[in-house]
Enzyme design. Structure first.
Site, PDB file in Angstrom:
ATOM      1  N   GLY A  28     -14.788  62.892-109.672  1.00 44.58           N
ATOM      2  CA  GLY A  28     -13.379  62.813-110.034  1.00 44.58           C
ATOM      3  C   GLY A  28     -13.213  61.943-111.278  1.00 44.58           C
ATOM      4  O   GLY A  28     -12.480  62.289-112.200  1.00 44.58           O
ATOM      5  N   ALA A  29     -13.929  60.830-111.285  1.00 42.10           N
ATOM      6  CA  ALA A  29     -13.830  59.914-112.409  1.00 42.10           C
ATOM      7  C   ALA A  29     -15.002  58.948-112.363  1.00 42.10           C
ATOM      8  O   ALA A  29     -15.674  58.830-111.342  1.00 42.10           O
ATOM      9  CB  ALA A  29     -12.521  59.140-112.346  1.00 42.10           C
ATOM     10  N   MET A  30     -15.231  58.252-113.480  1.00 40.74           N
ATOM     11  CA  MET A  30     -16.362  57.314-113.551  1.00 40.74           C
ATOM     12  C   MET A  30     -15.928  56.059-114.295  1.00 40.74           C
ATOM     13  O   MET A  30     -15.362  56.131-115.373  1.00 40.74           O
ATOM     14  CB  MET A  30     -17.547  57.997-114.254  1.00 40.74           C
ATOM     15  N   GLU A  31     -16.256  54.919-113.687  1.00 39.30           N
ATOM     16  CA  GLU A  31     -15.708  53.632-114.129  1.00 39.30           C
ATOM     17  C   GLU A  31     -16.409  52.974-115.309  1.00 39.30           C
ATOM     18  O   GLU A  31     -16.305  51.742-115.450  1.00 39.30           O
ATOM     19  CB  GLU A  31     -15.736  52.671-112.949  1.00 39.30           C
TER      20      GLU A  31
ATOM     21  N   HIS B 254      -8.477  53.113-108.619  1.00 29.32           N
ATOM     22  CA  HIS B 254      -9.839  53.000-108.087  1.00 29.32           C
ATOM     23  C   HIS B 254     -10.806  52.603-109.211  1.00 29.32           C
ATOM     24  O   HIS B 254     -11.568  51.640-109.082  1.00 29.32           O
ATOM     25  CB  HIS B 254     -10.246  54.338-107.463  1.00 29.32           C
ATOM     26  N   GLU B 255     -10.759  53.333-110.305  1.00 26.67           N
ATOM     27  CA  GLU B 255     -11.717  53.054-111.390  1.00 26.67           C
ATOM     28  C   GLU B 255     -11.456  51.688-112.016  1.00 26.67           C
ATOM     29  O   GLU B 255     -12.391  50.999-112.418  1.00 26.67           O
ATOM     30  CB  GLU B 255     -11.678  54.155-112.452  1.00 26.67           C
TER      31      GLU B 255
ATOM     32  N   HIS C 114     -13.013  48.885-110.160  1.00 28.12           N
ATOM     33  CA  HIS C 114     -14.442  48.747-110.478  1.00 28.12           C
ATOM     34  C   HIS C 114     -14.687  47.889-111.713  1.00 28.12           C
ATOM     35  O   HIS C 114     -15.797  47.369-111.883  1.00 28.12           O
ATOM     36  CB  HIS C 114     -15.066  50.116-110.762  1.00 28.12           C
TER      37      HIS C 114
ATOM     38  N   GLU D  34     -18.080  50.935-103.846  1.00 28.94           N
ATOM     39  CA  GLU D  34     -17.172  52.045-103.508  1.00 28.94           C
ATOM     40  C   GLU D  34     -16.227  51.704-102.359  1.00 28.94           C
ATOM     41  O   GLU D  34     -15.088  52.158-102.332  1.00 28.94           O
ATOM     42  CB  GLU D  34     -17.974  53.315-103.218  1.00 28.94           C
TER      43      GLU D  34
HETATM   44  N1  BES Z   1     -18.489  55.613-109.263  1.00 25.70           N
HETATM   45  C1  BES Z   1     -17.783  56.772-108.854  1.00 25.70           C
HETATM   46  C2  BES Z   1     -18.203  58.015-109.576  1.00 25.70           C
HETATM   47  C3  BES Z   1     -19.493  58.606-109.084  1.00 25.70           C
HETATM   48  C4  BES Z   1     -19.520  59.307-107.902  1.00 25.70           C
HETATM   49  C5  BES Z   1     -20.652  58.474-109.787  1.00 25.70           C
HETATM   50  C6  BES Z   1     -20.701  59.846-107.443  1.00 25.70           C
HETATM   51  C7  BES Z   1     -21.839  58.991-109.346  1.00 25.70           C
HETATM   52  C8  BES Z   1     -21.873  59.684-108.163  1.00 25.70           C
HETATM   53  C9  BES Z   1     -16.297  56.595-109.081  1.00 25.70           C
HETATM   54  O1  BES Z   1     -15.850  55.290-109.078  1.00 25.70           O
HETATM   55  C10 BES Z   1     -15.596  57.262-107.931  1.00 25.70           C
HETATM   56  O2  BES Z   1     -15.759  56.810-106.841  1.00 25.70           O
HETATM   57  N2  BES Z   1     -14.837  58.319-108.191  1.00 25.70           N
HETATM   58  C11 BES Z   1     -14.142  59.043-107.162  1.00 25.70           C
HETATM   59  C12 BES Z   1     -12.663  58.875-107.283  1.00 25.70           C
HETATM   60  C13 BES Z   1     -12.052  57.985-106.271  1.00 25.70           C
HETATM   61  C14 BES Z   1     -10.558  57.966-106.334  1.00 25.70           C
HETATM   62  C15 BES Z   1     -12.526  58.153-104.869  1.00 25.70           C
HETATM   63  C16 BES Z   1     -14.464  60.504-107.313  1.00 25.70           C
HETATM   64  O3  BES Z   1     -15.129  60.835-108.282  1.00 25.70           O
HETATM   65  O4  BES Z   1     -14.037  61.289-106.497  1.00 25.70           O
HETATM   66 ZN    ZN Z   2     -15.778  54.400-107.195  1.00 27.65          ZN
END
Ligand code: BES
Ligand code: ZN
Length: 895
Positions: free
Chosen positions: A287-290, A323-324, A327, A346
């Protein structure tokens, strides 16, 4: 108290040799966007640990690397007068370990303290959404374009440059990119210097980063518009959007500015970088990356069309942004030492996204939503034997990919919430502030956080939390004896490990459980800790108080556990539920717990139906989220029994129509956030239980026709009901409606709009068209990141839909596997769940296990085991239902 014996824990881990430790990377990259390649040079400054240098390692430096081609590598010492470069004689690539070993003719002298390694290499701009990768998109002129960006977490920095790709090997990064002059070029830090190389090319050098882990490095090169603002604390914030779409960045920009200030105050520590950029990336696996200072997003998780976006999309963007940004402190400033504490990142961010969204938008009532959202997701997964503890041993780093799951996120967030309930906001916040200060720019393990909260609260947090994070699963607290009097109630409780299928593992697991209660007079101030298998609690009633004498355990659903109430206790709670004198969170909690304990065989199906009926006048969104799960879940389990399905669907329809009569189809400007969400759920439920009802059909058709006239007519077809109305129209429709919905995919103005199509199309009744929908997912027109939506629209549409989806999956397994093999494993997991996850019988679970034994998918083994275990539990439940009164028509007549 966490002991944190470091040596024991690191023993099994596969880490790179530590005789040289990087302190600084200077990375210069030149992407060739036409050829899908890049050239790179990296200078890595290493601190030499003389105590670890020995005969076997002093001529070698091993780094992580994947899919890179090396041309030269040499080092020179930085501390002695002798700076003659030593060139590597051998460069040994180990594909399995994803490493490269540079072997030098001269040993590193034992008294040297620093050296610099220079490596020249080339790599690929892949299309797998990992490492340094390319995305294809269509610009506003309709031209196909390419942009490049990075996704390094968890293990893909090594696909871009050789490095020690471990979270505790923090370093400073200096980045230089040589790119086409007309493109925007971003990295974690602001630009320091731009030089024109010629009319076509420019070279951009960014300021040095702060000390950070490799997985947080990022860059983006492409064409963008942007919006900007400054937070109250002075940070420059920008949202980058595709050209022409800047307005869609406004909502996220506001949220980010306010959230950054809120976190700044909450942690009592400023955001340390001069800027924060947030960018929408056309192709994105998660969904996104911090990434620190350069947060990347899937378009639908950042951009909000000011007119068309639905209430749920706005909430989602608020949640993803907060969320991001959490982080940026929790994860980026203070990072887990190793992946087995991924939950620190997380889980905390999952708590914080609710905290911050709730501060920014109190009307969303995020903590009410937590019960039916994160908590319920956590308990569903953690009730399986194929679950895992929050703190999970990770030997090989690649195992971490499977741990980005509901345990790390949702159970992690739930235990953080429980701690806050136990120690109170002020000790909670003080502890966090101290933890951040103490470990800034460093790495931690779980017990560091417990220690901080122990110090701020004076409570034995470490001892209590061990039971929640080191052992898998959670307790079922049962009321073994209840004694109601006018002035008090005495409850005898016991705790056992709760499993979704009711298995009794004869285990000796015990949790330290905060016992929080509420009664007709409100929440009780006193909290006791249940440390043993059994406990007796006495809750006083004020004899003068006229409040009804009901009591509920786990007030506010603060503890991630299930409760099995006593018979009298339940009877009294049902009255409080029907009259709504119990809070919405607790009403949802009783419902969720009861559905789970019935399935596990601890409560009778007949009692479950009486309970469900007491919600017939319910009108709170969060409770309806629970009801929607309950009705949908039962419908799926019962679908293998024709008679019971018939009775049950009449019951469900009555409940839904009852709600419908209250909420109505017509949205109004004055509707609250949760009313809008409630209407969305309701129309979705109409689609499930009343789609063939004359009036429902007509209403949906009318709105659909207005939409066909003008897709921008959001009065007639608001986004909050768009997917649901498409589903109703498709369920009653033929090839004509199918083509009409599908055609919208090509003309829709953004991905959020296209998602309405992806999520509904499989609801068409015709088998051939369901199959065509499955085919379309792999046709090349749908991005890898979006396969699973379409597959789910078929697999979740009906009984025949799940047959078609599963058959298609098996027959096209090789195609799907090859398409997704290098992409993030979560995308394959999502396809499996959508195509195979809908069944509810032991036979099907066996069939699915057999299939995957013949077609192994190592990175999805956990997901497959969880999916089939869930299915077996449902199969067992169906047998219980068949033997109950629910199989008899008279039962339903009397209900
Ligand atoms: N650090 C994660 C992104 C990620 C997820 C990197 C899996 C590598 C593997 C990011 O902070 C995250 O958790 N994103 C979530 C969004 C959140 C609102 C739960 C996502 O991508 O769904
Ligand atoms: Zn996250």
């Amino acid at each position: 108290m966490g002991s944190g014996n470091h040596d024991d824990k690191t023993a099994g881990r596969v880490l790179l040799p530590a005789h040289v430790v990087p302190t600084r990377y200077d990375l210069a990259l030149t992407p060739n966007i036409e050829a899908f390649t890049f050239t790179g040079t990296v200078d890595i400054t290493f601190r030499i640990d003389g105590s670890l240098l020995n005969e076997t390692n002093n001529k070698s430096i091993t780094l992580h690397a994947k899919e890179l081609l090396f041309s030269t590598a040499s080092y020179h010492l930085l501390d002695g007068p002798d700076a003659t470069p030593v060139t590597a004689e051998q460069m040994n690539v180990n594909l399995k370990a994803t490493t490269v070993e540079f072997l030098f003719p001269e040993p590193i002298p034992p008294d040297a303290s620093t050296l610099k390694l220079t490596v020249a290499y080339t790599g690929f701009l892949n299309d797998q959404m990992a490492g340094f990768y390319r995305s294809t998109y269509t610009d506003i002129q309709g031209q196909s374009k390419i942009m490049v960006s990075t996704q390094f977490e968890a293990l893909d920095a090594r696909r871009c440059f050789p490095c020690v790709d471990e979270p505790s090997r923090k370093a400073v990064f200096g980045v230089t990119l040589t790119v086409p002059a007309h493109l925007t070029c971003l990295s974690n830090m602001p630009e320091a210097k731009v030089t024109a190389i010629n009319a076509q090319q420019k070279c951009v050098t960014f300021m040095d980063s702060v000390v950070m882990s490799t997985y947080l490095l990022a860059f983006v090169v492409g064409e963008f518009d942007f919006l900007q603002t400054r937070s109250a604390h002075g940070v420059l914030i920008k949202v980058y959007t595709p050209p022409g779409k800047a307005a869609a960045g406004q909502f996220a920009l506001d949220a980010a500015a306010r959230a950054l200030d809120a976190y700044n105050d909450f942690f009592n520590l400023p955001y340390p970088l001069p800027k924060l950029d947030m960018v929408a990336i056309p192709e994105f696996a998660a969904g996104a990356m911090e990434n620190w200072g350069l947060v990347t997003y899937r378009e639908v998780d950042l951009l909000i069309d000011p007119v068309k976006a639905s209430t749920m999309q706005k909430q989602r963007v608020a949640v993803v942004v907060t969320h991001e940004l959490a982080h940026q402190w929790f994860g980026n400033l203070v990072t887990m030492a190793w992946w087995d504490d991924l939950w620190l990142n997380e889980g905390f961010a999952s708590w914080a996204e609710n905290w911050a969204t709730n501060v920014l938008y109190p009307e969303y009532r995020m903590w009410d939503q937590f019960t039916t959202g994160h908590l319920s997701t956590a308990l569903r997964l953690d009730a399986l034997q194929s679950s895992h503890p929050i703190q999970v041993p990770i030997a090989h780093a690649e195992e971490v990919e499977q741990v980005f799951d509901a345990i790390s996120y949702c159970k992690g967030g739930s235990v953080v919430r429980m701690i806050k309930a136990v120690i109170g906001l002020s000790a909670f916040q003080d502890g966090l502030g101290a933890y951040m200060k103490k470990h800034a720019y460093g790495n931690t393990e779980t017990y560091d956080l417990w220690n901080a909260w122990e110090a701020s609260s004076g409570m034995p947090i470490g001892e209590m939390m061990k039971s929640w994070t080191e052992q898998m699963g959670f307790p079922l607290v049962r009321v073994r004896k209840e004694d109601f009097a006018d002035d008090k109630v005495v409850l005898e409780l016991d705790q056992t490990w709760f499993l979704s299928d009711g298995s009794d593992m004869q285990s000796d697991k015990v949790w330290t459980i905060p016992i929080l209660t509420c009664t007709g007079a409100g929440a009780q101030a006193d909290m006791t800790l249940m440390r043993d298998r059994t406990a007796t609690v006495t809750i006083p009633f004020d004899p003068k108080d006229t409040a009804p004498r009901w009591i509920k355990l786990n007030a506010g659903q603060e503890v991630p556990m299930r409760v099995l109430p006593g018979v009298e206790m339940l009877r009294r709670m049902l009255v409080a539920i029907a009259s709504k004198s119990m809070s919405a969170i607790d009403r949802a909690g009783v419902l969720n717990d009861s559905m789970a304990v019935v399935k596990a065989g601890h409560m009778s199906p007949e009692a479950m139906m009486t309970l469900l009926k007491s919600y017939k006048d319910e009108d709170e969104y969060v409770v309806w989220e629970g009801l929607s799960d309950a009705l949908g879940g039962l419908d799926a389990v019962l679908s293998d029994d024709e008679n019971m399905t018939g009775y049950f669907r009449v019951f469900a329809k009555t409940m839904v129509v009852n709600l419908m009569n209250k909420v109505g189809w017509e949205a109004s400007d004055s509707d609250e956030h949760l009313t809008k969400l409630l209407r969305g759920i309701m129309i979705n439920l109409l689609g499930a239980f009343a789609y063939d009802d004359e009036s429902v059909q007509q209403e949906a058709k009318k709105r659909f026709e207005a939409f066909l006239e003008d897709a921008n007519d959001i009065e007639s077809l608001p986004s909050d009901m768009r997917t649901a109305v498409f589903k109703i129209v498709l369920k009653n429709g033929s090839a004509k409606e199918y083509e009409q919905v599908k055609a919208y995919f090509a003309t829709a103005s953004d991905n959020a709009e296209r998602k309405h199509v992806l999520n509904s199309l499989g609801c068409i009744q015709d088998d051939a068209l369901k199959l065509a929908t499955m085919e379309w997912s792999l046709s090349g027109e749908i991005k890898l990141q979006d396969f699973f939506y379409l597959m789910g629209s078929v697999g979740r549409s009906s009984k025949q839909g799940r047959e078609i989806a599963w058959k298609f999956f098996q027959e096209n397994f090789e195609r799907i596997r090859i398409l997704l093999q290098k992409a993030h494993p979560a995308l394959m997991d999502a396809c499996i769940v959508m195509c195979a996850g809908g069944f509810c019988s032991e036979e099907r679970a066996d069939e699915i296990d057999t299939f995957f034994q013949a077609h192994p998918l190592p990175s999805s083994t956990r997901k497959i085991a969880q999916t089939t275990e869930h299915m077996r539990a449902n199969g067992k439940f169906l047998r219980v239902l068949k033997a109950s009164d629910l199989a008899k028509a008279e039962f339903w007549e009397k209900l």
